[in-house]
Write a protein that holds these residues in place. Structure first.
Motif, PDB file in Angstrom:
ATOM      1  N   GLY A 138      24.257  19.430  10.341  1.00 55.04           N
ATOM      2  CA  GLY A 138      25.650  19.053  10.144  1.00 55.04           C
ATOM      3  C   GLY A 138      26.329  19.664   8.934  1.00 55.04           C
ATOM      4  N   PHE A 139      25.714  20.675   8.326  1.00 54.48           N
ATOM      5  CA  PHE A 139      26.393  21.368   7.229  1.00 54.48           C
ATOM      6  C   PHE A 139      27.478  22.280   7.814  1.00 54.48           C
ATOM      7  N   PRO A 140      28.668  22.283   7.223  1.00 54.05           N
ATOM      8  CA  PRO A 140      29.734  23.134   7.764  1.00 54.05           C
ATOM      9  C   PRO A 140      29.726  24.574   7.243  1.00 54.05           C
ATOM     10  N   ALA A 141      28.899  24.854   6.223  1.00 56.95           N
ATOM     11  CA  ALA A 141      28.947  26.193   5.619  1.00 56.95           C
ATOM     12  C   ALA A 141      27.626  26.532   4.951  1.00 56.95           C
ATOM     13  N   VAL A 142      27.460  27.825   4.679  1.00 59.32           N
ATOM     14  CA  VAL A 142      26.272  28.318   3.971  1.00 59.32           C
ATOM     15  C   VAL A 142      26.703  29.196   2.807  1.00 59.32           C
ATOM     16  N   GLU A 143      25.817  29.268   1.823  1.00 58.50           N
ATOM     17  CA  GLU A 143      25.846  30.389   0.879  1.00 58.50           C
ATOM     18  C   GLU A 143      24.962  31.449   1.502  1.00 58.50           C
ATOM     19  N   LEU A 144      25.469  32.656   1.655  1.00 55.64           N
ATOM     20  CA  LEU A 144      24.674  33.735   2.242  1.00 55.64           C
ATOM     21  C   LEU A 144      23.999  34.516   1.128  1.00 55.64           C
ATOM     22  N   SER A 145      22.678  34.649   1.255  1.00 57.64           N
ATOM     23  CA  SER A 145      21.886  35.314   0.227  1.00 57.64           C
ATOM     24  C   SER A 145      21.663  36.780   0.588  1.00 57.64           C
ATOM     25  N   PHE A 146      21.836  37.662  -0.390  1.00 60.18           N
ATOM     26  CA  PHE A 146      21.659  39.102  -0.163  1.00 60.18           C
ATOM     27  C   PHE A 146      20.273  39.443   0.389  1.00 60.18           C
ATOM     28  N   PRO A 147      19.171  38.856  -0.140  1.00 61.88           N
ATOM     29  CA  PRO A 147      17.862  39.165   0.460  1.00 61.88           C
ATOM     30  C   PRO A 147      17.784  38.790   1.945  1.00 61.88           C
ATOM     31  N   ASP A 148      18.552  37.771   2.366  1.00 66.13           N
ATOM     32  CA  ASP A 148      18.566  37.414   3.782  1.00 66.13           C
ATOM     33  C   ASP A 148      19.294  38.455   4.623  1.00 66.13           C
ATOM     34  N   ILE A 149      20.289  39.108   4.031  1.00 61.20           N
ATOM     35  CA  ILE A 149      20.958  40.203   4.743  1.00 61.20           C
ATOM     36  C   ILE A 149      19.958  41.337   4.965  1.00 61.20           C
ATOM     37  N   LEU A 150      19.168  41.638   3.928  1.00 56.09           N
ATOM     38  CA  LEU A 150      18.159  42.706   4.049  1.00 56.09           C
ATOM     39  C   LEU A 150      17.106  42.369   5.106  1.00 56.09           C
ATOM     40  N   SER A 151      16.583  41.137   5.062  1.00 56.78           N
ATOM     41  CA  SER A 151      15.495  40.783   5.992  1.00 56.78           C
ATOM     42  C   SER A 151      16.005  40.662   7.426  1.00 56.78           C
ATOM     43  N   PHE A 152      17.197  40.071   7.622  1.00 57.70           N
ATOM     44  CA  PHE A 152      17.770  39.985   8.964  1.00 57.70           C
ATOM     45  C   PHE A 152      18.073  41.386   9.495  1.00 57.70           C
ATOM     46  N   GLY A 153      18.614  42.224   8.624  1.00 54.20           N
ATOM     47  CA  GLY A 153      18.942  43.584   9.031  1.00 54.20           C
ATOM     48  C   GLY A 153      17.727  44.371   9.470  1.00 54.20           C
ATOM     49  N   GLN A 154      16.626  44.193   8.768  1.00 56.67           N
ATOM     50  CA  GLN A 154      15.393  44.891   9.147  1.00 56.67           C
ATOM     51  C   GLN A 154      14.937  44.468  10.544  1.00 56.67           C
ATOM     52  N   ALA A 155      15.016  43.159  10.820  1.00 48.58           N
ATOM     53  CA  ALA A 155      14.610  42.662  12.142  1.00 48.58           C
ATOM     54  C   ALA A 155      15.603  43.119  13.222  1.00 48.58           C
ATOM     55  N   TRP A 156      16.883  43.079  12.916  1.00 47.81           N
ATOM     56  CA  TRP A 156      17.925  43.383  13.900  1.00 47.81           C
ATOM     57  C   TRP A 156      17.977  44.880  14.224  1.00 47.81           C
ATOM     58  N   LEU A 157      17.817  45.722  13.193  1.00 48.71           N
ATOM     59  CA  LEU A 157      17.911  47.174  13.385  1.00 48.71           C
ATOM     60  C   LEU A 157      16.549  47.845  13.572  1.00 48.71           C
ATOM     61  N   SER A 158      15.479  47.044  13.414  1.00 53.43           N
ATOM     62  CA  SER A 158      14.098  47.551  13.576  1.00 53.43           C
ATOM     63  C   SER A 158      13.747  48.644  12.575  1.00 53.43           C
ATOM     64  N   HIS A 159      14.367  48.609  11.417  1.00 49.49           N
ATOM     65  CA  HIS A 159      13.933  49.481  10.330  1.00 49.49           C
ATOM     66  C   HIS A 159      14.388  48.888   9.005  1.00 49.49           C
ATOM     67  N   GLN A 160      13.728  49.333   7.960  1.00 47.62           N
ATOM     68  CA  GLN A 160      14.047  48.843   6.618  1.00 47.62           C
ATOM     69  C   GLN A 160      15.406  49.385   6.176  1.00 47.62           C
ATOM     70  N   ILE A 161      16.162  48.526   5.464  1.00 47.22           N
ATOM     71  CA  ILE A 161      17.464  48.948   4.943  1.00 47.22           C
ATOM     72  C   ILE A 161      17.382  49.052   3.424  1.00 47.22           C
ATOM     73  N   GLU A 162      17.903  50.133   2.905  1.00 42.27           N
ATOM     74  CA  GLU A 162      17.959  50.274   1.450  1.00 42.27           C
ATOM     75  C   GLU A 162      19.022  49.318   0.898  1.00 42.27           C
ATOM     76  N   PRO A 163      18.729  48.657  -0.240  1.00 38.81           N
ATOM     77  CA  PRO A 163      19.715  47.733  -0.819  1.00 38.81           C
ATOM     78  C   PRO A 163      21.031  48.390  -1.213  1.00 38.81           C
ATOM     79  N   SER A 164      21.062  49.731  -1.238  1.00 38.67           N
ATOM     80  CA  SER A 164      22.300  50.436  -1.600  1.00 38.67           C
ATOM     81  C   SER A 164      22.971  51.095  -0.397  1.00 38.67           C
ATOM     82  N   ASP A 165      22.442  50.842   0.813  1.00 40.30           N
ATOM     83  CA  ASP A 165      23.040  51.438   2.014  1.00 40.30           C
ATOM     84  C   ASP A 165      24.111  50.487   2.544  1.00 40.30           C
TER      85      ASP A 165
END
Length: 353
Positions: free
Chosen positions: A41-68
């Motif tokens: 029932g939480f209406p919002a999240v704080e989105l964490s940068f490491p979660d963007i990296l880890s989700f991106g790796q799973a979604w794109l099937s490759h590692q993402i550089e933190p500066s890309d």
């Protein structure tokens, strides 16, 4: 400033930090965490940068550089879609660190500005208007302390172009601004309409009242009685000197007493003792911690603040090594903390669950 009126607290919005659900050393996939946060029932999240990296790796099937940032923006836009599906807003992007104070022309300064531009692009892609900036923990000998304010002014101006805000947080292991008074002094000097405070029950109590390096888990530079008086005075000052509209959010977590005193030096990854403590020893309130969470939250509410309460915990268990967490049950438990916490802040009877 008077007490806290319970009736005024019922509309306080709640958020949950994506990085803080599940074991700190073994986090489950982001979509599982978003599902649990939404279900609770939480209406919002704080989105964490490491979660963007880890989700991106799973979604794109490759590692993402933190500066890309081209790829990171695609990933952030996809995370926004997943949040939209679950009726979750993205309240803030975090944690932007080690930005302020680098000497002009230095590698650290160039990197900080590149990251600022890139993170602003990510904010646009994921649809948030607030950036959390932690007070830097870079060794002071590498920095120019006189540049802290002007650097943060510059960042505020970059954010303002997009209608974005900067939430400045005192990390209790910061090398230049570990206490709320330190960051409040800086925010006042920065003097921009789009900078405010990200306050945190752990950072405030964990820096001014507790100490993971001592056997008692408390600061031992004064007697226990003096410590309590000093901390009460600090909280009284907070409640009477910080305007409510200069507080952007309050993050909520408790702290476990360290199983044995931490050594004072930085560890192999460069973390100072309170940074190590923060990483694994931060449960929900009422779940084995010992920090005066209610006292800190009450002081913040006494300012008149009724904005976001955001749950950001890093619960590795009392020994810091817990691996398995039922994340749905944990998110539900976090949601149940809120009415109890607010009732105690107002001195009311704790509502029945």
């Amino acid at each position: 400033m008077g007490g806290v009126d319970y009736a005024s607290l019922v509309s306080i919005p709640t958020s949950y930090a994506t990085c803080s659900l599940g074991s700190p050393s073994n986090p489950p996939p982001l979509l599982d965490r978003l599902h649990a946060i939404s279900l609770a029932g939480f209406p919002a999240v704080e989105l964490s940068f490491p979660d963007i990296l880890s989700f991106g790796q799973a979604w794109l099937s490759h590692q993402i550089e933190p500066s890309d940032y081209d790829e990171l923006c695609k990933v952030a836009a996809e995370i926004k879609k997943e949040c939209d599906k679950r009726s979750l807003g993205i309240m803030m992007l975090q944690p932007f660190a080690n930005f302020e104070g680098w000497p002009e022309g230095s590698e650290g300064r160039n990197d900080a500005l590149d990251r600022a531009r890139g993170w602003i692009r990510i904010m646009q892609a994921c649809g948030t208007d607030m950036l959390q900036v932690g007070s830097t923990d870079t060794p002071l000998e590498k920095l120019e302390k006189g540049k802290m304010v002007s650097d943060l002014r510059g960042l505020c101006d970059m954010l303002k172009e997009h209608g974005f805000r900067l939430a400045y947080e005192n990390w209790c292991w910061s090398t230049h601004a570990p206490d709320w008074k330190d960051v409040w002094s800086i925010v006042k000097e920065v003097d921009r309409p789009n900078i405010g405070l990200c306050l945190d029950t752990f950072q405030t109590a964990g820096g001014e009242w507790a100490d993971p390096r001592t056997p008692s888990g408390l600061l031992e530079d004064v007697t226990k009685d003096e410590l309590e008086k000093r901390f009460k005075k600090s909280l009284d000052d907070l409640s009477t000197t910080v305007p409510k509209d200069k507080i952007y959010l309050l993050q909520i977590s408790d702290g476990y007493r360290a199983p044995e005193p931490f050594h004072a030096e930085r560890d192999g990854s460069g973390l100072l003792p309170r940074g190590r403590w923060s990483h694994d020893f931060r449960p929900l309130p009422y779940n084995g911690g010992y920090l005066p969470v209610v006292d800190v939250a009450t002081a913040v509410l006494k300012t008149g603040f009724r904005g976001w309460f955001s749950y950001e915990v890093f619960d590795g268990g009392a020994d810091g090594k817990k691996q398995d967490v039922d994340i749905v049950a944990y998110a539900m438990a976090a949601k149940h903390v809120q009415p109890r916490l607010l009732a105690e802040c107002a001195g009311e009877r704790v509502p029945e669950r």
